[in-house]
Design a protein around this motif. Structure first.
Motif, PDB file in Angstrom:
ATOM      1  N   ILE A   5       0.640  -1.382   0.086  1.00 21.00           N
ATOM      2  CA  ILE A   5       0.257  -0.009   0.549  1.00 21.00           C
ATOM      3  C   ILE A   5       0.798   1.297  -0.028  1.00 21.00           C
ATOM      4  O   ILE A   5       0.950   1.999  -0.312  1.00 21.00           O
ATOM      5  CB  ILE A   5      -1.170  -0.005   1.024  1.00 21.00           C
ATOM      6  N   LYS A   6       2.120   0.790   0.501  1.00 19.80           N
ATOM      7  CA  LYS A   6       2.708   2.770   0.920  1.00 19.80           C
ATOM      8  C   LYS A   6       3.424   2.668   0.044  1.00 19.80           C
ATOM      9  O   LYS A   6       3.610   3.766  -0.937  1.00 19.80           O
ATOM     10  CB  LYS A   6       3.837   2.414   1.890  1.00 19.80           C
ATOM     11  N   MET A  12       1.285   7.053  -6.796  1.00 19.44           N
ATOM     12  CA  MET A  12       0.409   7.200  -7.099  1.00 19.44           C
ATOM     13  C   MET A  12       1.150   9.049  -6.206  1.00 19.44           C
ATOM     14  O   MET A  12       0.667  10.164  -7.096  1.00 19.44           O
ATOM     15  CB  MET A  12      -0.593   7.152  -6.787  1.00 19.44           C
ATOM     16  N   GLU A  13       1.825   9.778  -5.783  1.00 18.53           N
ATOM     17  CA  GLU A  13       2.105  10.728  -5.542  1.00 18.53           C
ATOM     18  C   GLU A  13       3.333  10.997  -6.875  1.00 18.53           C
ATOM     19  O   GLU A  13       3.231  12.344  -7.091  1.00 18.53           O
ATOM     20  CB  GLU A  13       3.077  10.665  -4.261  1.00 18.53           C
ATOM     21  N   GLU A  14       4.225   9.972  -7.023  1.00 17.85           N
ATOM     22  CA  GLU A  14       5.325   9.975  -8.252  1.00 17.85           C
ATOM     23  C   GLU A  14       4.203  10.835  -9.679  1.00 17.85           C
ATOM     24  O   GLU A  14       4.416  11.472 -10.461  1.00 17.85           O
ATOM     25  CB  GLU A  14       6.409   9.216  -8.689  1.00 17.85           C
TER      26      GLU A  14
END
Length: 150
Positions: A5-6, A12-14
Motif C-alpha cells: 500500500i505504501k 501515485m504521488e510521483e
C-alpha cells in the motif's frame, strides 16, 4: 500488505507530480501561443467602426425565409463589392426573421443597391433601405420609459 500500500501511494504521488509538471508545461505553451493570438483584433468594434460599417450597409426586408446569404450576394452582386451578408435569425428557434443586411466595400454601392428596392427576389418583393445605426438610449418611438416592477 502494508508495504504494498505504501509503495502504491508513493507511485501515485510521483504520478501526480509528473502530471503537475506536464500541466505547467502545457500552460506555458498556451501562454506563448495566446501571445501570438493577441496580434489579432479580438476586441469589439468601436462606435466609429460600427458607424462606418453601417454607412456602407443596406437593410433588406421581406426576404424569403429559405433564402441563403449566397443567393442574396448574387442578387446584389451588380451593385459593387460585398464584404458581408447577414441574415438575422431568431435566437430561440434559429429560423430566419425575414430580413438581412448587406455590407458593401464602399459607400457608393448603397445608391446602386437602393435601385433594387421593390425588386423580386425568390418571388417576393424586397425592400431595400440604408441601414440605420442604433444609438444606445435613443428610441425611435415616443413611448415613456418602462417602470421597474417590484
Amino acid at each position: 500488505e502494508l508495504e504494498a500500500i505504501k509503495a502504491r501511494v508513493k507511485e501515485m504521488e510521483e504520478e501526480a507530480e509528473k502530471l503537475k509538471e506536464m500541466q505547467s508545461e502545457v500552460e506555458k505553451q498556451m501562454n506563448m501561443s495566446s501571445s501570438s493570438v493577441c496580434k489579432f483584433n479580438l476586441t469589439f468594434p468601436t462606435i466609429e467602426e460600427k458607424v462606418d460599417a453601417d454607412s456602407k450597409s443596406v437593410y433588406v426586408g421581406n426576404v424569403d425565409y429559405a433564402a441563403t446569404a449566397e443567393e442574396l450576394e448574387q442578387h446584389f452582386h451588380g451593385c459593387g463589392s460585398i464584404n458581408r451578408v447577414t441574415i438575422l435569425c431568431d435566437k430561440f428557434t434559429g429560423h430566419p426573421k425575414g430580413f438581412a443586411y448587406v455590407e458593401f466595400a464602399d459607400k457608393d454601392s448603397i445608391t446602386t443597391a437602393m435601385a433594387l428596392d421593390d425588386s423580386l427576389f425568390r418571388g417576393r418583393q424586397i425592400k431595400v433601405s440604408p441601414k440605420r445605426t442604433n444609438r444606445p438610449g435613443i428610441s425611435s418611438t415616443n413611448r415613456p420609459p418602462r417602470r421597474a416592477r417590484g
